[in-house]
Design a protein around this motif. Structure first.
Motif, mmCIF file in Angstrom:
data_model
loop_
_atom_site.group_PDB
_atom_site.id
_atom_site.type_symbol
_atom_site.label_atom_id
_atom_site.label_comp_id
_atom_site.label_asym_id
_atom_site.label_seq_id
_atom_site.Cartn_x
_atom_site.Cartn_y
_atom_site.Cartn_z
ATOM 1 N N GLN A 228 0.933 -1.226 0.072
ATOM 2 C CA GLN A 228 -0.028 -0.129 0.006
ATOM 3 C C GLN A 228 0.903 1.252 -0.026
ATOM 4 O OE1 GLN A 228 -2.591 0.383 3.452
ATOM 5 N NE2 GLN A 228 -3.250 2.294 2.661
ATOM 6 N N VAL A 229 0.866 2.158 -1.033
ATOM 7 C CA VAL A 229 1.522 3.098 -1.150
ATOM 8 C C VAL A 229 0.964 4.347 -0.045
ATOM 9 C CG1 VAL A 229 1.991 5.367 -2.646
ATOM 10 C CG2 VAL A 229 1.822 3.063 -3.632
ATOM 11 N N GLN A 230 2.183 5.032 0.636
ATOM 12 C CA GLN A 230 1.617 5.940 1.668
ATOM 13 C C GLN A 230 2.634 7.026 1.328
ATOM 14 O OE1 GLN A 230 1.612 4.051 5.564
ATOM 15 N NE2 GLN A 230 -0.761 4.701 5.655
ATOM 16 N N LEU A 231 2.230 8.203 1.425
ATOM 17 C CA LEU A 231 2.946 9.454 1.565
ATOM 18 C C LEU A 231 2.304 10.268 2.687
ATOM 19 C CD1 LEU A 231 3.148 10.493 -2.214
ATOM 20 C CD2 LEU A 231 5.227 9.523 -0.836
ATOM 21 N N VAL A 232 3.231 10.555 3.672
ATOM 22 C CA VAL A 232 2.735 11.301 4.841
ATOM 23 C C VAL A 232 3.531 12.254 5.231
ATOM 24 C CG1 VAL A 232 2.147 10.892 7.317
ATOM 25 C CG2 VAL A 232 2.110 8.867 5.860
ATOM 26 N N GLU A 233 3.096 13.645 5.016
ATOM 27 C CA GLU A 233 3.708 14.776 5.198
ATOM 28 C C GLU A 233 3.714 15.146 6.830
ATOM 29 O OE1 GLU A 233 1.389 15.439 1.218
ATOM 30 O OE2 GLU A 233 0.903 14.595 3.210
ATOM 31 N N SER A 234 4.592 16.009 7.028
ATOM 32 C CA SER A 234 4.574 16.522 8.378
ATOM 33 C C SER A 234 5.246 17.860 8.315
ATOM 34 C CB SER A 234 5.305 15.611 9.577
ATOM 35 O OG SER A 234 6.456 15.356 9.123
ATOM 36 N N GLY A 235 5.392 18.522 9.480
ATOM 37 C CA GLY A 235 6.192 19.759 9.731
ATOM 38 C C GLY A 235 5.363 21.219 9.350
ATOM 39 N N GLY A 236 4.241 21.125 8.916
ATOM 40 C CA GLY A 236 3.493 22.208 8.878
ATOM 41 C C GLY A 236 3.301 22.781 10.235
ATOM 42 N N GLY A 237 2.633 24.146 10.261
ATOM 43 C CA GLY A 237 2.346 24.769 11.159
ATOM 44 C C GLY A 237 2.161 26.176 10.792
ATOM 45 N N LEU A 238 2.121 27.003 12.170
ATOM 46 C CA LEU A 238 1.938 28.717 12.168
ATOM 47 C C LEU A 238 3.254 29.188 12.197
ATOM 48 C CD1 LEU A 238 0.195 31.191 12.254
ATOM 49 C CD2 LEU A 238 -0.005 30.848 14.651
ATOM 50 N N VAL A 239 3.699 30.181 11.182
ATOM 51 C CA VAL A 239 4.865 30.896 11.318
ATOM 52 C C VAL A 239 4.825 32.125 11.117
ATOM 53 C CG1 VAL A 239 5.422 30.274 9.139
ATOM 54 C CG2 VAL A 239 7.304 30.767 10.757
ATOM 55 N N GLN A 240 5.477 33.299 11.425
ATOM 56 C CA GLN A 240 5.541 34.632 11.353
ATOM 57 C C GLN A 240 6.111 34.685 10.038
ATOM 58 O OE1 GLN A 240 7.312 36.743 14.742
ATOM 59 N NE2 GLN A 240 5.403 36.518 15.645
ATOM 60 N N PRO A 241 5.777 36.007 9.264
ATOM 61 C CA PRO A 241 6.445 36.262 7.886
ATOM 62 C C PRO A 241 7.658 36.476 8.310
ATOM 63 C CG PRO A 241 4.264 37.706 8.185
ATOM 64 C CD PRO A 241 4.664 36.893 9.598
ATOM 65 N N GLY A 242 8.634 36.116 7.291
ATOM 66 C CA GLY A 242 10.280 35.962 7.584
ATOM 67 C C GLY A 242 10.657 34.986 8.077
ATOM 68 N N GLY A 243 9.823 33.924 8.457
ATOM 69 C CA GLY A 243 10.400 32.691 9.308
ATOM 70 C C GLY A 243 10.662 31.769 8.259
ATOM 71 N N SER A 244 10.862 30.384 9.042
ATOM 72 C CA SER A 244 11.209 29.291 8.452
ATOM 73 C C SER A 244 10.589 27.820 8.746
ATOM 74 C CB SER A 244 12.788 28.730 8.605
ATOM 75 O OG SER A 244 13.513 29.912 7.688
ATOM 76 N N LEU A 245 10.308 27.017 8.046
ATOM 77 C CA LEU A 245 9.921 25.802 8.229
ATOM 78 C C LEU A 245 10.454 24.790 7.422
ATOM 79 C CD1 LEU A 245 5.934 25.944 8.513
ATOM 80 C CD2 LEU A 245 7.692 25.356 10.462
ATOM 81 N N THR A 246 10.559 23.378 7.833
ATOM 82 C CA THR A 246 10.854 22.307 6.970
ATOM 83 C C THR A 246 9.914 21.386 6.948
ATOM 84 O OG1 THR A 246 13.259 22.862 7.318
ATOM 85 C CG2 THR A 246 12.695 20.555 6.557
ATOM 86 N N LEU A 247 9.278 21.102 5.845
ATOM 87 C CA LEU A 247 8.433 19.787 5.695
ATOM 88 C C LEU A 247 8.911 18.653 5.225
ATOM 89 C CD1 LEU A 247 5.776 21.790 3.448
ATOM 90 C CD2 LEU A 247 5.837 21.798 6.050
ATOM 91 N N SER A 248 8.494 17.520 5.668
ATOM 92 C CA SER A 248 9.034 16.318 5.389
ATOM 93 C C SER A 248 7.795 15.490 4.764
ATOM 94 C CB SER A 248 9.465 15.677 6.781
ATOM 95 O OG SER A 248 10.749 16.190 7.160
ATOM 96 N N CYS A 249 8.188 14.516 4.187
ATOM 97 C CA CYS A 249 7.324 13.294 3.568
ATOM 98 C C CYS A 249 8.060 12.239 3.662
ATOM 99 C CB CYS A 249 6.839 13.935 2.060
ATOM 100 S SG CYS A 249 5.852 12.579 1.386
ATOM 101 N N ALA A 250 6.961 11.242 4.408
ATOM 102 C CA ALA A 250 7.795 9.718 4.668
ATOM 103 C C ALA A 250 6.787 9.100 3.484
ATOM 104 C CB ALA A 250 7.581 9.398 5.736
ATOM 105 N N ALA A 251 7.817 8.347 2.722
ATOM 106 C CA ALA A 251 7.149 7.565 1.632
ATOM 107 C C ALA A 251 7.564 6.127 1.839
ATOM 108 C CB ALA A 251 7.767 7.615 0.453
ATOM 109 N N SER A 252 6.402 5.289 1.507
ATOM 110 C CA SER A 252 6.321 3.758 1.844
ATOM 111 C C SER A 252 5.462 3.230 0.709
ATOM 112 C CB SER A 252 5.928 3.379 3.239
ATOM 113 O OG SER A 252 4.624 3.788 3.465
ATOM 114 N N GLY A 253 5.664 1.839 0.415
ATOM 115 C CA GLY A 253 4.819 1.101 -0.394
ATOM 116 C C GLY A 253 5.173 1.133 -1.926
ATOM 117 N N PHE A 254 6.352 1.801 -2.276
ATOM 118 C CA PHE A 254 6.678 1.734 -3.771
ATOM 119 C C PHE A 254 8.360 2.180 -3.639
ATOM 120 C CE2 PHE A 254 7.075 6.396 -4.344
ATOM 121 C CZ PHE A 254 6.417 7.285 -3.373
#
Length: 127
Positions: free
Chosen positions: A1-27
């Protein structure tokens, strides 16, 4: 079973930084082009960034060029999106997607453009 699971989102102020991740499995992750696509409130799907299967080629939408970086770990099967200098207009749900070929033109995307999709992670840029 294919899965793509994102994480790392949220609330950030203008000028700030975030890193998103996506864990993949099943392919076989290392054989696929990987992409980030976003959808702002009330708008369509917008292509953000693409990385080749072998990590050597990276492409970015003009709206994020110079601020966002895409990368991947083909051992851990994880896709990343490093987002710097965030703006309120970056507010959207960010989706991790996979494709067999490169889709790097700026036209709006549809669900059928990609083979696999994650469920999305919300990024809100606001003071």
């Amino acid at each position: 079973q294919v899965q793509l699971v994102e994480s790392g989102g949220g609330l950030v102020q203008p000028g700030g930084s975030l890193t998103l991740s996506c864990a993949a499995s099943g392919f076989t992750f290392r054989n696929w082009w990987m992409n980030w696509v976003r959808q702002a409130p009330g708008k369509g799907l917008e292509w953000v960034a693409t990385i080749s299967a072998g990590t050597t080629k990276k492409y970015f939408a003009d709206s994020v060029k110079g601020r966002f970086t895409i990368s991947r770990d083909n051992v851990q099967n994880i896709l990343y999106l490093q987002m710097n200098s965030l703006k309120p207009e970056d507010t959207a749900v960010y989706f991790c997607t996979s494709s067999r070929t490169a889709l790097t033109d700026p036209r709006p995307r549809t669900r059928s453009d990609y083979d696999y999709w994650g469920q999305g992670t919300q990024v809100t840029v606001s003071s």
